[in-house]
Design a protein around this motif. Structure first.
Motif, PDB file in Angstrom:
ATOM      1  N   LEU A 214       7.807   0.556 -14.947  1.00  0.00           N
ATOM      2  CA  LEU A 214       7.984   1.920 -14.463  1.00  0.00           C
ATOM      3  C   LEU A 214       8.824   2.719 -15.467  1.00  0.00           C
ATOM      4  CD1 LEU A 214       7.673   3.978 -12.153  1.00  0.00           C
ATOM      5  CD2 LEU A 214       9.773   3.030 -11.158  1.00  0.00           C
ATOM      6  N   GLN A 215       8.232   3.837 -15.937  1.00  0.00           N
ATOM      7  CA  GLN A 215       8.952   4.702 -16.867  1.00  0.00           C
ATOM      8  C   GLN A 215       9.936   5.570 -16.083  1.00  0.00           C
ATOM      9  OE1 GLN A 215       6.425   7.215 -19.197  1.00  0.00           O
ATOM     10  NE2 GLN A 215       8.094   8.082 -20.396  1.00  0.00           N
ATOM     11  N   LEU A 216      11.228   5.485 -16.447  1.00  0.00           N
ATOM     12  CA  LEU A 216      12.293   6.154 -15.703  1.00  0.00           C
ATOM     13  C   LEU A 216      12.908   7.293 -16.533  1.00  0.00           C
ATOM     14  CD1 LEU A 216      14.117   3.059 -14.179  1.00  0.00           C
ATOM     15  CD2 LEU A 216      12.355   4.479 -13.124  1.00  0.00           C
ATOM     16  N   GLU A 217      13.626   8.152 -15.806  1.00  0.00           N
ATOM     17  CA  GLU A 217      14.385   9.211 -16.464  1.00  0.00           C
ATOM     18  C   GLU A 217      15.831   8.740 -16.650  1.00  0.00           C
ATOM     19  OE1 GLU A 217      13.279   9.667 -13.315  1.00  0.00           O
ATOM     20  OE2 GLU A 217      11.545  11.013 -13.396  1.00  0.00           O
ATOM     21  N   PRO A 218      16.474   9.195 -17.720  1.00  0.00           N
ATOM     22  CA  PRO A 218      17.881   8.860 -17.896  1.00  0.00           C
ATOM     23  C   PRO A 218      18.716   9.415 -16.745  1.00  0.00           C
ATOM     24  CG  PRO A 218      16.961   9.732 -19.926  1.00  0.00           C
ATOM     25  CD  PRO A 218      15.952   9.959 -18.846  1.00  0.00           C
ATOM     26  N   LEU A 219      19.792   8.750 -16.443  1.00  0.00           N
ATOM     27  CA  LEU A 219      20.686   9.210 -15.384  1.00  0.00           C
ATOM     28  C   LEU A 219      21.343  10.508 -15.806  1.00  0.00           C
ATOM     29  CD1 LEU A 219      21.811   8.387 -12.604  1.00  0.00           C
ATOM     30  CD2 LEU A 219      23.728   7.327 -13.809  1.00  0.00           C
TER      31      LEU A 219
ATOM     32  N   VAL B 212       0.841  -1.206   0.000  1.00  0.00           N
ATOM     33  CA  VAL B 212       0.000   0.000   0.000  1.00  0.00           C
ATOM     34  C   VAL B 212       0.870   1.246   0.000  1.00  0.00           C
ATOM     35  CG1 VAL B 212      -1.697   1.327   1.312  1.00  0.00           C
ATOM     36  CG2 VAL B 212      -1.940  -1.153   1.106  1.00  0.00           C
ATOM     37  N   ASN B 213       1.898   1.246   0.832  1.00  0.00           N
ATOM     38  CA  ASN B 213       2.789   2.407   0.896  1.00  0.00           C
ATOM     39  C   ASN B 213       3.560   2.596  -0.401  1.00  0.00           C
ATOM     40  OD1 ASN B 213       2.016   3.002   3.502  1.00  0.00           O
ATOM     41  ND2 ASN B 213       3.640   1.775   4.436  1.00  0.00           N
ATOM     42  N   VAL B 214       3.984   1.477  -1.012  1.00  0.00           N
ATOM     43  CA  VAL B 214       4.702   1.578  -2.287  1.00  0.00           C
ATOM     44  C   VAL B 214       3.795   2.173  -3.358  1.00  0.00           C
ATOM     45  CG1 VAL B 214       5.788   0.272  -4.149  1.00  0.00           C
ATOM     46  CG2 VAL B 214       6.321  -0.253  -1.787  1.00  0.00           C
ATOM     47  N   ARG B 215       2.544   1.751  -3.392  1.00  0.00           N
ATOM     48  CA  ARG B 215       1.600   2.315  -4.372  1.00  0.00           C
ATOM     49  C   ARG B 215       1.421   3.810  -4.157  1.00  0.00           C
ATOM     50  NH1 ARG B 215      -1.326  -1.204  -7.488  1.00  0.00           N
ATOM     51  NH2 ARG B 215      -1.304  -3.405  -6.889  1.00  0.00           N
TER      52      ARG B 215
ATOM     53  N   TYR C 257       5.543   8.924  -9.556  1.00  0.00           N
ATOM     54  CA  TYR C 257       5.441   8.529 -10.962  1.00  0.00           C
ATOM     55  C   TYR C 257       3.970   8.428 -11.384  1.00  0.00           C
ATOM     56  CZ  TYR C 257      10.355   7.212 -10.359  1.00  0.00           C
ATOM     57  OH  TYR C 257      11.705   7.225 -10.096  1.00  0.00           O
ATOM     58  N   PRO C 258       3.212   9.521 -11.281  1.00  0.00           N
ATOM     59  CA  PRO C 258       1.797   9.446 -11.653  1.00  0.00           C
ATOM     60  C   PRO C 258       1.623   9.123 -13.136  1.00  0.00           C
ATOM     61  CG  PRO C 258       2.492  11.728 -11.356  1.00  0.00           C
ATOM     62  CD  PRO C 258       3.630  10.886 -10.889  1.00  0.00           C
ATOM     63  N   ASN C 259       0.759   8.137 -13.393  1.00  0.00           N
ATOM     64  CA  ASN C 259       0.451   7.713 -14.777  1.00  0.00           C
ATOM     65  C   ASN C 259       1.678   7.214 -15.523  1.00  0.00           C
ATOM     66  OD1 ASN C 259      -2.269   8.625 -14.424  1.00  0.00           O
ATOM     67  ND2 ASN C 259      -1.594  10.710 -14.885  1.00  0.00           N
TER      68      ASN C 259
END
Length: 390
Positions: free
Chosen positions: A380-385, A349-352, A359-361
């Motif tokens: 999970l869509q991530l940003e480049p480092l 629940v906390n992770v959600r 990371y909404p949507n």
């Protein structure tokens, strides 16, 4: 008494629009009555003439009241623009004279006699000319009494009401500002208290971290395996103390943290568990919020590993474009399978909640049993480092 005023204010706020309509209707009624009385006792001519003068006074009074009270005064009086205010008042007074003069001249042929009040006024204003209200005191007084005395009374009452309302509004705004300032100071005080508490709490982890380093130095020659466990535990603490406070951390560091955790769990459960972590090389190019993935791993050991039963935990981390596909598979214990209970609980629940905030949507999370195993899959869509600039 205070409760009475509170109830009155609540009622007035709830019915402010009907009350405003009723107030304006009363103003129109009073203006019509006063205009009728002025025409009847002042002009004393034919009923049609009296009616025409009544309409003239009533409509012009309403016109001047709304133009001056709802446009000129708010824009030029309350904002203190005297030149424009005086200009508008002069123009209104002149327009009133021109309108009154025109009506009286046009009605004069229909008057009772050439010596009636209307005929006398018509001859007077016709002789005074278009600028008579500025050149003759008598004409100026007649014009004011006929068309502007009621407007003056109404505008004085409205201006007083507006000034009181603006003052009360300013007091309320100042009160709101003071309350916001007080709340801001209280929040700042709470923030300082939390910072102090956080610094106090750091003393114990730092002490334990340094103690682990000392233990590692003492046991590394006697028991290398135990020393490695101490070292991994120290690395977990180092990550929590120094890395996890950042908004984003390298995905590779997060997976290294998980790997250290896996090795400690492997050593703790020894022959009863098989642990595997698979990650492709592209993970080092992306960043993620710290301590976001470890809950899934902790749940795998908490719900999927039992002493005396052989268990496994398989973790994979792969990049699909800029999307991380993180999967945790663990043994589904017989008691969990029989009861139908879901793994995860509060941790998931906390992770959600964190995913919704950070990371909404941009994520998809599925959890649940699949045959004889429990599977968690996070896309999970991530940003480049970020590349550090020189």
């Amino acid at each position: 008494m205070n409760k009475f005023f509170q109830h009155w204010q609540q009622w007035f706020t709830a019915y402010s629009r009907p009350v405003r309509y009723i107030r304006h209707a009363l103003i129109w009624l009073i203006i019509w009555i006063l205009s009728s009385e002025t025409a009847h006792f002042g002009v004393q001519d034919k009923p049609s003439i009296d009616l025409a003068v009544t309409v003239l006074i009533a409509l012009s009074t309403l016109l001047y009241f709304y133009v001056l009270g709802y446009f000129v005064f708010p824009v030029f009086l309350y904002r203190f623009r005297p030149v424009w205010l005086v200009s508008w008042l002069i123009l209104t007074y002149w327009f009133s004279y021109l309108l009154n003069r025109l009506v009286f001249i046009e009605l004069q042929p229909y008057s009772l006699s050439a010596t009636s009040y209307l005929s006398k006024i018509a001859h007077m204003v016709q002789a005074a000319g278009p600028l008579g209200c500025f050149t003759s005191i008598k004409v100026a007084l007649w014009n004011y009494v006929l068309g502007l005395y009621m407007v003056t009374l109404l505008l004085v009452m409205k201006s007083a009401r507006d000034i009181i309302s603006n003052r009360n509004r300013s007091i309320r705004l100042e009160g709101d500002r003071l309350r916001l300032e007080r709340d801001k100071l209280a929040l700042e005080g709470s923030h300082l208290t939390l910072e102090l508490d956080f610094l106090k709490m750091q003393i114990s982890p730092h002490f334990l971290f340094n103690t682990l380093n000392t233990i590692y130095a003492r046991v590394v020659d006697a028991d290398e395996q135990a020393a490695n466990q101490v070292l991994r535990l120290a690395e977990l603490m180092r990550y929590n103390l120094y890395e996890a406070n950042a908004d984003r951390i390298g995905l590779e560091l997060e997976l290294n943290y998980i790997n250290d955790y896996l090795q400690l769990e492997q050593a703790r459960h020894a022959q009863w568990i098989s642990v595997t972590l698979e990650a492709d090389d592209r993970v080092e190019q992306y960043q993620i919020a710290p301590l976001l993935l470890n809950t899934f791993v902790e749940n795998a050991f908490k719900h999927g590993v039992r002493a005396g039963n052989f268990s496994y935990v398989l973790i994979t981390a792969r990049m699909d474009g800029d999307t991380l596909e993180f999967t945790v598979q663990n043994t589904l214990q017989p008691e969990t399978r029989a009861s139908g209970r879901k793994s995860g609980g509060v941790g998931l629940v906390n992770v959600r909640k964190r995913l919704d905030l950070l990371y909404p949507n941009r994520y998809a999370l599925t959890t649940g049993p699949v045959k004889d195993q429990y599977v968690v899959t996070l896309r999970l869509q991530l940003e480049p480092l970020a590349v550090p600039t020189r």
